[in-house]
Write an enzyme that holds these catalytic residues in place. Sequence first.
Site, PDB file in Angstrom:
ATOM      1  N   GLU A 183     -30.281 -30.473 -30.213  1.00  0.00           N
ATOM      2  CA  GLU A 183     -31.062 -30.998 -31.019  1.00  0.00           C
ATOM      3  C   GLU A 183     -31.450 -32.628 -30.859  1.00  0.00           C
ATOM      4  OE1 GLU A 183     -31.238 -30.553 -35.346  1.00  0.00           O
ATOM      5  OE2 GLU A 183     -31.338 -28.175 -35.037  1.00  0.00           O
ATOM      6  N   GLU A 237     -40.638 -27.758 -32.986  1.00  0.00           N
ATOM      7  CA  GLU A 237     -40.247 -27.298 -34.522  1.00  0.00           C
ATOM      8  C   GLU A 237     -41.340 -28.187 -35.382  1.00  0.00           C
ATOM      9  OE1 GLU A 237     -36.649 -26.166 -35.993  1.00  0.00           O
ATOM     10  OE2 GLU A 237     -37.499 -25.834 -38.079  1.00  0.00           O
TER      11      GLU A 237
HETATM   12  O1  KIV Z   1     -31.100 -22.108 -35.110  1.00  0.00           O
HETATM   13  C1  KIV Z   1     -32.339 -21.745 -35.096  1.00  0.00           C
HETATM   14  O2  KIV Z   1     -32.497 -20.579 -35.390  1.00  0.00           O
HETATM   15  C2  KIV Z   1     -33.379 -22.533 -34.235  1.00  0.00           C
HETATM   16  C3  KIV Z   1     -34.747 -21.913 -34.635  1.00  0.00           C
HETATM   17  C4  KIV Z   1     -35.408 -22.796 -35.763  1.00  0.00           C
HETATM   18  C5  KIV Z   1     -35.451 -22.223 -33.370  1.00  0.00           C
HETATM   19  O3  KIV Z   1     -33.003 -23.573 -33.927  1.00  0.00           O
END
Ligand code: KIV
Length: 258
Positions: A114, A181
Site C-alpha cells: 500500500e 480503492e
Molecule cells: O486485503 C485485501 O483484501 C485487499 C483488497 C481490498 C483489494 O487489499
Amino acid sequence: MAVTTQQLIQWKQQQRPIVALTAWNYTTGRLLDAAGVDLILVGDTLAVILGYETTLPVTLEQMIHHASSVRRGVKRALLVVDLPFLTYQESIQQAMHSAGRVLKETGAQAVKLEGGNPAMLETVARLVQAGIPVLGHIGLTPQSIHQVGLKQQGKTQEAGKRILEEAIALEQAGAFSIVLEHIPSELAAQITQKLTIPTIGIGAGSYCDGQVLVTSDLLGLSERQPPFAKVYANLSEIITQAVQSYAVEVREHKFPLE
Ligand code: KIV
C-alpha cells in the site's frame, strides 16, 4: 495457460476486463480458480477472516501460511499476496526480506503493498529490480485506517491530483498493476487512461481495467460490508439453514437413517 503479469498488461491493451478476488485457503483458491478468476489475492483482509477488526494485526507468518494453502488450489490465476502492516514500511531491506519470503515460501508470483509516497516508490523500484513483481495499492489504504479512516479518498481536486501523481510514479517505479480503492470513478477513469499498466478497482467505478472484491463480501459472509461491495450469494443464510436442519435431524433421530 497460467496468467502472467504481462498477460494483464495485454488485456488492458485489448480492453478485456480483469477479474480479481481474494482467497484465504485451499478451498477458496481452488473454487475461484476453477471459476476462471484471473488474479487471486491473498489480501491482508485475511485478518477479518481470522476475526480481527482491522487488517493491522495479521502477521507475515499468517499470510505465508494461508497463501501456501491458497497456492495448492490455484492452477491458472496469477497469485498475489499482500505484505501486511509494518513488514515493508520500515526499510527497503525489510521489504525485500518480507517479499522474498512470500515468493520463496508460498509460490506466489507477486506481492501487493500500500501507498505511493516517495519512500514506497523507492521500495517498489528496488523490489522490481530484484525480480519481485509488485501490485500497487492507492486511494483508500486500509493499513492507514487510524490516519484516514475507511472513507472515500481523492474527493478534492488537490487530493485527486496527488493520487494521480502516485499512480504515475508507481508505474514508473515498475509496478505491473495498481489497485485503486474507494476513489471517485472520474478520478479512476483519468488514472486508467493515463497509465499503460492496468488499474484494478474496488469501489472506484466501472472505468478501471479490472475489478476486485473481497470474496467474503461477495459471498455474504462478512459481518460488515463496505458500501461498494455487492453480495452475489448469501452464504451466511445458506450455512445457518443447513446447520439448523442438521441439528434438528440429529436431535429428532432422523440423521443418520440407521
Ligand atoms: O486485503 C485485501 O483484501 C485487499 C483488497 C481490498 C483489494 O487489499
